[in-house]
Design a protein around this motif. Structure first.
Motif, PDB file in Angstrom:
ATOM      1  N   LYS A  88       0.804  -1.225  -0.110  1.00  0.00           N
ATOM      2  CA  LYS A  88      -0.040   0.069  -0.042  1.00  0.00           C
ATOM      3  C   LYS A  88       0.952   1.240   0.042  1.00  0.00           C
ATOM      4  N   LYS A  89       1.793   1.040   0.740  1.00  0.00           N
ATOM      5  CA  LYS A  89       2.844   2.435   0.875  1.00  0.00           C
ATOM      6  C   LYS A  89       3.430   2.569  -0.366  1.00  0.00           C
ATOM      7  N   GLU A  90       4.051   1.411  -0.950  1.00  0.00           N
ATOM      8  CA  GLU A  90       4.672   1.477  -2.049  1.00  0.00           C
ATOM      9  C   GLU A  90       3.984   2.078  -3.414  1.00  0.00           C
ATOM     10  N   LYS A  91       2.893   1.711  -3.471  1.00  0.00           N
ATOM     11  CA  LYS A  91       1.783   1.989  -4.297  1.00  0.00           C
ATOM     12  C   LYS A  91       1.536   3.963  -4.442  1.00  0.00           C
ATOM     13  N   GLU A  92       1.260   4.008  -3.019  1.00  0.00           N
ATOM     14  CA  GLU A  92       1.251   5.642  -2.918  1.00  0.00           C
ATOM     15  C   GLU A  92       2.284   6.270  -3.208  1.00  0.00           C
ATOM     16  N   GLU A 109       5.025   9.848  -7.163  1.00  0.00           N
ATOM     17  CA  GLU A 109       6.131  10.348  -8.117  1.00  0.00           C
ATOM     18  C   GLU A 109       5.596  10.318  -9.513  1.00  0.00           C
ATOM     19  N   THR A 110       4.742   9.432 -10.098  1.00  0.00           N
ATOM     20  CA  THR A 110       4.400   9.311 -11.583  1.00  0.00           C
ATOM     21  C   THR A 110       3.220  10.197 -11.858  1.00  0.00           C
ATOM     22  N   GLY A 111       2.179  10.272 -10.827  1.00  0.00           N
ATOM     23  CA  GLY A 111       0.864  11.135 -11.035  1.00  0.00           C
ATOM     24  C   GLY A 111      -0.158  10.128 -11.685  1.00  0.00           C
ATOM     25  N   LYS A 112       0.240   8.861 -11.801  1.00  0.00           N
ATOM     26  CA  LYS A 112      -0.680   7.705 -12.415  1.00  0.00           C
ATOM     27  C   LYS A 112      -1.030   6.658 -11.254  1.00  0.00           C
ATOM     28  N   THR A 113      -2.272   6.145 -11.621  1.00  0.00           N
ATOM     29  CA  THR A 113      -2.879   5.199 -10.405  1.00  0.00           C
ATOM     30  C   THR A 113      -1.986   3.698 -10.861  1.00  0.00           C
TER      31      THR A 113
END
Length: 241
Positions: free
Chosen positions: A106-110, A115-119
């Motif tokens: 969850k933290k890595e996804k956030e 950083e990328t502005g992408k989901t």
């Protein structure tokens, strides 16, 4: 790091399922002496999986799980009451590890989304068979992580085999030295080629490391030592991934 976390949580879930199966299988297990794996050998593999889970980011989770699942797929000597307690203790520990990994995911996804502005779509960070239509940076990340894990697998497997040169394996399952060398060389070639087949080949190698290696000449031993050096150099090239 997300790539490894997703693979690790998959392996932990597999471990939990396998441990549950062991408890059921043990009810019909025997002690005839014809079993493929001893209860002590199986418990040792279980403990190593548990130890690997101490670091949720470690590629050792994948390596030790593959070895454990391979042993658990064979017939094994009936487990004692205390050994069954170890199985249950490890299962409960793995449930806790799963929770920790999922929180880290969850933290890595956030972090990536910031950083990328992408989901982040987790499926894109898992095994990629077709790279068409997938963001290039995701493809590169998955490929690099896949190769790093394969390198670590190679080092681990070769280290285990080298130990057999001084301490003979008690395994009843055998593989010739030439055959194992061939597997390791194939894995190394796939890593160098950045071929997605490294995952399947890594699994093949891990399935053989618990076997008793036979027919190792001095030349074979030197070849294995050289291969380990090559894998170690490959690992240096993937540091930081």
């Amino acid at each position: 790091m997300l790539v490894r976390l997703l693979r690790n949580v998959k392996m932990v879930k597999l471990t939990i399922t396998t441990l549950e199966t062991i408890k059921t299988t043990n009810e019909a297990a025997t002690e005839t002496g014809t079993e493929e794996v001893s209860s002590a050998e199986l418990i040792r593999a279980i403990i190593e999986v548990e130890e690997a889970g101490a670091d949720v980011f470690s590629e050792q989770i994948q390596i030790k799980t593959e070895i454990f699942v391979e042993k658990a797929s064979k017939t094994f000597t009936k487990l004692s009451v205390s050994q069954i307690e170890q199985v249950e203790s490890t299962r409960m520990g793995c449930v806790a590890v799963q929770d920790m990994i999922e929180e880290s995911i969850k933290k890595e996804k956030e972090k990536i989304e910031t950083e990328t502005g992408k989901t982040v779509d987790e499926a894109e960070f898992e095994f990629i068979e077709e790279q068409v239509g997938t963001d290039e940076f995701i493809v590169d990340m998955v490929s690099l992580q896949r190769n790093k894990d394969a390198v670590v697998t190679g080092i681990e497997a070769l280290t285990i085999i080298i130990k057999q040169f001084t301490v003979e394996s008690v395994s009843t399952v055998e593989i010739t030295c030439v055959s194992f060398i061939s597997l390791a060389e194939e894995l190394f070639d796939l890593i160098k080629a950045n071929d997605e087949a490294v995952q399947e080949k890594s699994a093949d190698v891990l399935k053989k490391v618990s076997s008793k290696v036979t027919g190792c000449s001095e030349e074979n031993k030197n070849t294995i030592a050289t291969l380990k050096t090559s894998f170690s150099r490959g690992r240096q090239g993937t540091q930081g991934i």
